[in-house]
Design a protein around this motif. Sequence first.
Motif, short mmCIF file in Angstrom:
data_model
loop_
_atom_site.label_atom_id
_atom_site.label_comp_id
_atom_site.label_asym_id
_atom_site.label_seq_id
_atom_site.Cartn_x
_atom_site.Cartn_y
_atom_site.Cartn_z
N UNK A 166 42.82 29.80 30.26
CA UNK A 166 41.85 30.48 31.12
C UNK A 166 42.29 31.91 31.41
N UNK A 167 41.27 32.73 31.60
CA UNK A 167 41.52 34.13 31.95
C UNK A 167 41.84 34.24 33.43
N UNK A 168 42.67 35.20 33.74
CA UNK A 168 43.01 35.46 35.14
C UNK A 168 42.91 36.95 35.40
N UNK A 169 42.65 37.29 36.66
CA UNK A 169 42.57 38.70 37.04
C UNK A 169 43.22 38.86 38.40
N UNK A 170 43.98 39.93 38.57
CA UNK A 170 44.60 40.22 39.85
C UNK A 170 44.77 41.73 40.00
N UNK A 171 45.06 42.12 41.22
CA UNK A 171 45.21 43.54 41.50
C UNK A 171 46.52 44.07 40.93
N UNK A 172 46.45 45.26 40.33
CA UNK A 172 47.66 45.95 39.90
C UNK A 172 48.30 46.63 41.11
N UNK A 173 49.44 47.26 40.91
CA UNK A 173 50.09 47.96 42.01
C UNK A 173 49.18 49.07 42.55
N UNK A 174 48.55 49.79 41.62
CA UNK A 174 47.61 50.83 42.05
C UNK A 174 46.43 50.23 42.80
N UNK A 175 46.03 49.02 42.38
CA UNK A 175 44.93 48.36 43.07
C UNK A 175 45.28 48.00 44.50
N UNK A 176 46.54 47.61 44.71
CA UNK A 176 46.98 47.30 46.09
C UNK A 176 47.00 48.57 46.94
N UNK A 177 47.43 49.67 46.36
CA UNK A 177 47.37 50.93 47.09
C UNK A 177 45.92 51.27 47.46
N UNK A 178 45.05 51.11 46.50
CA UNK A 178 43.62 51.39 46.73
C UNK A 178 43.06 50.48 47.82
#
Length: 391
Positions: A5-17
């Motif tokens: 299955x595919x998974x998606x999560x926030x990158x480090x930049x996404x957490x900053x955003x």
Amino acid sequence: MSELRRRAWLCREGWYYLGVLAFIVGGAVLRGVNLLVVLAGMLIAPLLLNWRLVMASLRGLEYRRRAPSRVAAGIPVSIDIEVANHRRYLSSRLLLIEDSIIAKRPLPGERPVRPSAMLAEVPPLQVSTGSYRITIPRRGRYILGPLRLSTRFPLGLVKSTMSIDMPHELLVTPHLGRLLPQWQQVLLTASHGDQERHPQQGTSEGDYYGLRPWQSGDSRRWIHWRTTAKVGVLTVRQFERRRSQDVAIVLDPYLPANPTLDDLARLELAISLVATMVADLALRGHARLLLSLASSKPQTFVGSSSQLTAGEVHDALAELAPSENPPLAEAIAELSKSDSTIRGALLVISTRDYDSTSTNIALQQPLHTGIDRARWICISDPQLKNWFTLD
């Protein structure tokens, strides 16, 4: 090939955003500023858009790995990954493909190698290929896979990954070195092969032997024009070669119960030496190879020194397991049983010195097998560097 299955999560930049977004939402709630609420809503949209696109980019793709089934240790190999996009409209961009390579019998503490390749774009209804190069330093059988694909396009805030279980077995044969000119002297001093001469009428040349009439298939370079003009008959030079010599080799893969790094290095060097000897004999031809591997189940190879024989020997050496008590006497006996017409010397390639009772007893065997004599070559001998080197 099974797709996980595919998974998606926030990158480090996404957490900053997301932190900035949370600050704006908090300010809008605490201060009751409607403009900040609108701004927060506008900032949420790129995050959701990025999530939606990365998930869609990994759908409708088909994967194929193009890798050899057999390579030599120490030689760079290129492995291609084909990605086909079966979607009609959406491209997949900035795809990172990560592979995994691990030995079937890994050393203690050995971890998988994870090479990677990047695809800039896989257009709709098209196929793109990414490749990576890797050099595997140690012989053995390796497992490739699973593949892991990931993308962060277009904003780099959300990362989507997908794993594909696509195993592939890769046989890595021993590292081949180089035999120096002194190696021929080792063969000459150790061997007692047949030295009789035989006329040669084939397409390859040897030492000059005499003259004979022209025959169909003879090279024009062999024509002896002076004699032809004198006798009025087309005459060619005849060549001779020495009869093939027997090269008998036994590998003694001794390894103590608690080996050190030096012990392991000596074992691999001994295996590389035997593999290089076989490859060299196959290139030269005109020699008969007799080889026995003193593994837990002795393996014997008897035949002409051809590329086919060399390939079979290298495959066997790739997975050769060492032993604390190699059946050396058995290996020599199997060699003599397979061919009772062995003439010449026996070369024993070993990781240990010729000073133990077992090795002394084992080398008494040639006296009863038709082999003239045995020569013990320890891989730790300082003289080895004069006729063999690992490039």
